[in-house]
Write an enzyme that holds these catalytic residues in place. Structure first.
Site, PDB file in Angstrom:
ATOM      1  N   ASP A 178       1.043  -0.227   3.197  1.00 31.45           N
ATOM      2  CA  ASP A 178       1.220  -1.650   3.719  1.00 31.45           C
ATOM      3  C   ASP A 178       0.606  -1.754   5.099  1.00 31.45           C
ATOM      4  OD1 ASP A 178       2.349  -3.829   4.810  1.00 31.45           O
ATOM      5  OD2 ASP A 178       4.772  -3.655   4.467  1.00 31.45           O
ATOM      6  N   HIS A 179      -0.360  -2.313   5.593  1.00 30.62           N
ATOM      7  CA  HIS A 179      -0.556  -2.586   7.225  1.00 30.62           C
ATOM      8  C   HIS A 179      -0.212  -2.983   8.381  1.00 30.62           C
ATOM      9  CE1 HIS A 179      -4.340  -1.099   9.635  1.00 30.62           C
ATOM     10  NE2 HIS A 179      -5.270  -0.972   8.662  1.00 30.62           N
TER      11      HIS A 179
END
Lengths: 479, 572
Positions: free
Chosen positions: A451-452
């Site tokens: 999850d950036h």
């Protein structure tokens, strides 16, 4: 006239998904059926704790809903007294007891549904036996949890495919001290003492027997919402591609072509989780790791019951300990939730779905107990007896398709976590070395989806570098 | 009530009558009386119009006698309060809610020159901020529930893809309905010649009303019908956005994820139905030990099983909300709860919104009650059983009545209207005491709850006191063909009665269309019809009304069939 049903102890929570098959044990008596628990040897009836069964109030009734308990636990009952009001498909009826005694334990709460013939309460003959009855009820209660919808899928024995790839390694690494981590707590939760959950979340948690305290909330201000409970209960295994190993062809032949088969509860949960993952901005970073050393280690300690899955989980956990951000997650879109423990979830395909048994505190357990734990989890998963905390507390997920010869693949991030690692097969590869020579080394490719919002490229790169060092010099894995 | 309004408007014959305004100050304009019926009533009584002429004569003669009496009473007042000698109106009603409107319509029908004073909007709480817009929201929630209930739809063989809603569209529907009904109400009064005086009304002295700042109007009789406003307990800060009352909630400006509803009476229950259908989760905060305290316990229990337990609702009972702070600066709404008995702090809730539904407080401030020596009790205006206002010495105030929520006898729109009609009956020479036990009440959840008369505990208490026997009969909707056809078998009808004479003490219904079913029972109570007679009445098959038919038939009455109103042979 009461049939003494010699059924085994039927767990109360079967009421969630009542098994209609059991209605065959019903009678048409409008009275509570009470069976005396018999000793295994079939000897004289000694036990004085009786089960109160859901009666069949009509010929078509397969399950009944407890409208209300007229008596409460511990209350004395006299033969012929109303104990419980049951709602059938036709009407509400007062149900009376055949025996004097004490209502020791209520096993199906008001509003709960139980199949005809399943135990809904225990009746103790004397006051002294109430305690004993209660502990029995509690015992059955825990086994009942296993029938929560996550695992209660369909017919045949679920075969968890333990997926592990042969791996080898080299290169040194030192374990670093674990960073002090705090998990995100609801501002109103009194420093974590109080659980803030929405009404439906609470209701669902009770129904699905999920411990609210074990769930992190994704709602406003970290509140636990229904989605979180469902996610937790349904063992959200997110991996894009996990297939059943051996039984796959057999399973395929069971499918009737040209039909539309609705999702099971578990498949529905997977579907929801998959869709939900679309709202998370993910990216992927891959890495090639040499596994010669790991393979050698595995060969050496395999006889002690160590599995490859445990080795991989352990290696990953040690790497995560040095990179806490990769073990974090973004729950509300505004914050990092740094998890206080490193729980490695490993995707396992079971019949009709998949589940992620969790190796808790994988960084702190030694490889032998981790291996034992894993075996136990797989056995439980096969028997559909995983407790919610055993499949919904993962902070980082591993998915391994290596044993099928898959050399690389891509996994979907499970909602509520920060990263998942897809592990490919380890295979002999021609490798050029710096001194200009060409050699053969066993190498595997791993691919992390993250999850950036919380985990950036550099974080993953550093994590993977650490991981490869651990795997290439696996001495720390055995302590 | 609403039905009669829309009829009166849709009937063009009613409109031209507005030209017959009461411009003149003559107390009794000599107009044909039958013109003053509103559309519906004229139709209903059309066959007897010939007989209304003699009536009108007798009425005007009576009115003369009355005005004599009034001036006599004025003379005795020593002129200090300077009551007027001739009046602008026969009747002034302060407050144009449903109560005032009902009274005004009946007054006109009875030939009184009538004015109604409204300081806010015609229609009052019910039409603008109460029953009417909430029914619009509940209509939406009922449909949403049906469309979302896959299991139910499947059982009917229906397939519907995911149902959704547009919040603004729903809000507009509620607002449009309120506007439409308000228009109907205004038109019906104008059409009948009721003067609508705009401005805040206050009692200046006997038979004298001030409207707005400086207009003074006189009337022979005055009815106070100023209604009520939402009651907000101390410590609760209402900001109209996250901490709201029903006034705000009906505008449906937002649908919170999680809303706490303080109070689990009618209002709270209806809103829980709306909010959960629109996707909110609800937490009830109830001071008493049980949810839905006003209902018959058995009905309450069943309602809880159907309306609370399976829905996304949880609850705290036996707690007071001592402090509620609106959401601010990213913090949620906080609700501090204390134990209702021990007063010890219990818990703090954090929610997205809080709806205060703790009841309603009478709106009687600034009414000038001190001018006539009337002291309110907790804001309510004390009245006797004929709605005559009682002053602080315990004496009746002549020519002053109070109806509706302002007197607190029974805070329901239709009760106010019934009280108003009862007052007008008295003013026009027919003594009338309203039997409040015959007034039905309904809660428009899905399914609905309705009741009339006593609850079972009340009936048993009364029976103990007066020494009679009480029996209870029950029927289930599960046995009703129509309910089963709708796949809505969940429900119960309960009859509490005297087995010795067949008198109905109370009827409580929970189930499909319960609100519409109750009237057979309430009419029976109002008219004194006994169960043994009702047993012989015929109900169409298959209809939900057979639930009541069954109910009456299952009652065991020892008395013989009484004289039935339709017992005489009728030639057909």
């Amino acid at each position: 006239m009461a049939h003494l049903l010699q059924t085994s102890f039927l767990p109360s929570s079967q009421c969630l998904r009542p098994n209609p098959d059991r209605s065959s044990s019903s009678t048409s008596s409008p009275m509570v059926q009470i069976s005396r628990r018999r000793s295994k040897t079939g000897g004289a009836v000694q036990a004085k704790i009786r089960e109160i069964f859901m009666p069949a109030l009509s010929s078509t009734m397969t399950e009944g809903k407890i409208v209300s308990w007229v008596k409460s636990e511990g209350e004395k009952l006299a033969k012929g007294e109303s104990v419980v009001v049951v709602e059938s498909d036709k009407a509400d009826m007062d149900v009376e007891t055949f025996y004097d005694g004490y209502l020791a334990a209520i096993m199906v709460e008001e509003g709960g549904v139980a199949a005809v013939g399943s135990a809904i309460a225990l009746l103790a003959e004397t006051e002294d036996e109430i305690e004993a009855a209660r502990s029995k009820a509690a015992g059955s209660g825990s086994s009942a949890a296993s029938s929560s919808p996550a695992t209660a899928s369909t017919s045949a024995d679920p075969i968890p495919a333990e997926i592990a790839a042969p791996i080898a390694a080299s290169a040194p690494i030192a374990a670093a001290p674990v960073a002090k981590l705090a998990s995100a707590v609801h501002p109103a939760s009194d420093g974590g003492k109080r659980v803030v959950a929405s009404p439906y979340a609470k209701k669902l948690a009770k129904e699905l027997k999920v411990e609210l305290a074990a769930i992190a909330g994704s709602g406003p201000l970290g509140r636990i919402v229904a989605k979180d409970v469902e996610t937790a209960a349904a063992a959200p295994v997110p991996v894009a591609a996990v297939t059943a190993a051996a039984p796959a062809p057999a399973a395929a032949s069971n499918v009737e072509l040209g039909t539309v088969v609705p999702f099971t509860t578990m498949q529905g949960a997977v579907s929801r989780n998959m869709l939900e993952s679309l709202s998370v901005p993910t990216f992927r970073v891959g890495y090639t790791i040499t596994t010669d050393a790991l393979d050698a280690l595995y060969k050496k300690i395999k006889s002690k019951g160590v599995t490859m899955t445990a080795l991989l989980a352990k290696a990953t956990a040690l790497a995560l300990a040095k990179h806490p951000v990769v073990n974090s997650s973004c729950r509300d879109g505004n914050s990092f939730t740094y998890n206080s423990s490193i729980n490695i979830a490993v995707a396992v395909a079971i019949d009709g779905g998949l589940i992620t048994p969790v190796l808790q505190d994988a960084d702190k357990s030694d490889i032998y107990s981790l291996s034992r734990k894993w075996k136990e989890l797989v056995d439980k998963a096969r028997a559909k007896q995983l407790q919610p905390h055993e499949y919904n507390t993962g902070t980082f997920t591993l998915s391994n398709l290596g044993m099928f010869g898959v050399d690389r693949f891509d996994a979907i991030l499970p909602p509520g976590t920060g990263a998942i690692m897809a592990v490919g097969a380890s295979q002999p590869t021609a490798v050029g070395t710096k001194d200009g020579r060409i050699g053969i080394k066993n190498q595997m490719q791993v691919n992390v989806t993250a999850d950036h919002r919380v985990i950036y490229g550099a974080d993953l790169a550093a994590f993977l570098q650490t991981l490869s060092k651990i795997i290439e010099d696996p001495k720390d894995l055995t302590f | 009530m609403q039905a009669s309004l829309s009829l009166s408007v849709s009937n063009p014959a009613a409109i031209p009558r507005s030209s017959h305004g009461f411009e003149s100050s003559i107390p009794f304009p000599s107009k044909p009386v039958n013109l003053r019926f509103c559309g519906l009533r004229r139709e209903a009584l059309g066959f007897s119009s010939a007989s209304t002429y003699p009536l009108s004569t007798s009425r005007s003669s009576r009115s003369v006698a009355r005005s004599n009496k009034v001036s006599a009473s004025l003379g005795s007042a020593n002129g200090s309060s300077s009551a007027p000698k001739s009046f602008d109106y026969d009747l002034i009603i302060i407050g144009a809610g449903v109560g005032g409107h009902g009274a005004a319509l009946h007054a006109v029908e009875k030939g009184l020159k009538t004015a109604i004073v409204e300081g806010d909007v015609v229609g009052g709480t019910c039409v603008n901020r109460g029953c009417v817009p909430s029914k619009a929201l509940l209509a939406v929630s009922g449909r949403m529930r049906e469309l979302q209930n896959e299991h139910h739809l499947k059982a009917l063989g229906l397939q519907v893809s995911a149902a959704g809603y547009d919040r603004q569209g729903v809000a507009d529907h509620a607002n449009n309905l309120a506007m439409k009904i308000r228009g109907n109400l205004t038109n019906s009064m104008k059409a009948l010649g009721v003067d609508i005086l705009t401005g805040f009304g206050a009692v200046l002295g006997p038979q004298k009303v001030k409207v707005g700042k400086d207009t003074v109007v006189t009337a022979k009789d005055i009815i106070i019908a100023t209604g009520s406003v939402p009651f907000v307990p101390k410590g609760i800060e209402v900001d109209g956005k996250t901490v709201i009352t029903s006034d705000h909630a009906l505008k449906l400006e937002f649908v919170p994820d999680w809303i706490a509803i303080v109070g689990s009476g009618y209002i709270g229950l209806e809103f829980s139905d709306v909010y959960t259908a629109l996707g909110s989760e609800v937490t009830f905060v109830e001071a008493l030990d049980q949810l839905m305290p006003g209902f018959d316990p058995e009905i309450g229990k069943l309602a809880q099983r159907v309306l609370i337990n399976p829905r996304k609702i949880d609850y705290h009972t036996g707690v007071f909300a001592t402090k509620i702070t609106p959401a601010k600066d990213g913090k949620p709404v906080t609700i501090e709860l204390i134990d209702a008995k021990t007063k010890e702090p219990k818990e703090t809730l954090e929610v997205d919104a809080a709806l205060i539904a703790t009841g309603r407080a009478p709106f009687t401030n600034g009414l000038g009650l001190e001018n006539i020596n009337v002291a309110t009790q907790r804001g309510f205006i004390p009245v006797d059983e004929r709605m005559r206002v009682i002053d602080s010495n315990g004496d009746l105030v002549p020519h002053l009545f109070c109806i509706g929520d302002a007197n607190g006898k029974m805070m329901l729109a239709h009760a106010a209207s019934a009280q108003g009609i009862s007052v007008v009956e008295q003013l026009t020479g027919r003594d009338h005491v309203l039997n409040h036990l015959s007034i039905p009440a309904a809660c428009f959840t899905h399914p609905e709850i309705s009741m009339v008369g006593l609850t079972e505990p009340q009936a048993r208490e009364k029976a103990e006191l007066e020494g009679f026997e009480v029996a209870v009969a029950k029927t289930s909707f599960k046995a009703n063909t129509k309910a089963l056809a709708e796949n809505e078998g969940e429900g119960l009808a309960k009859l509490i009665y005297r087995p010795d004479n067949g008198e109905i003490l109370g009827v409580h219904i929970f189930g499909l269309h319960a609100a519409d079913l109750i009237h057979e029972a309430s009419n029976a109570i109002a008219l004194g019809t006994r169960i043994q007679d009702l047993k012989l009445a015929v109900h169409a098959h298959p209809t939900l009304s057979e639930v009541l038919d069954e109910l009456f038939k299952s009652a065991k009455v020892n008395a013989h069939v009484g004289r039935s109103p339709v017992a005489e042979p009728v030639a057909v």
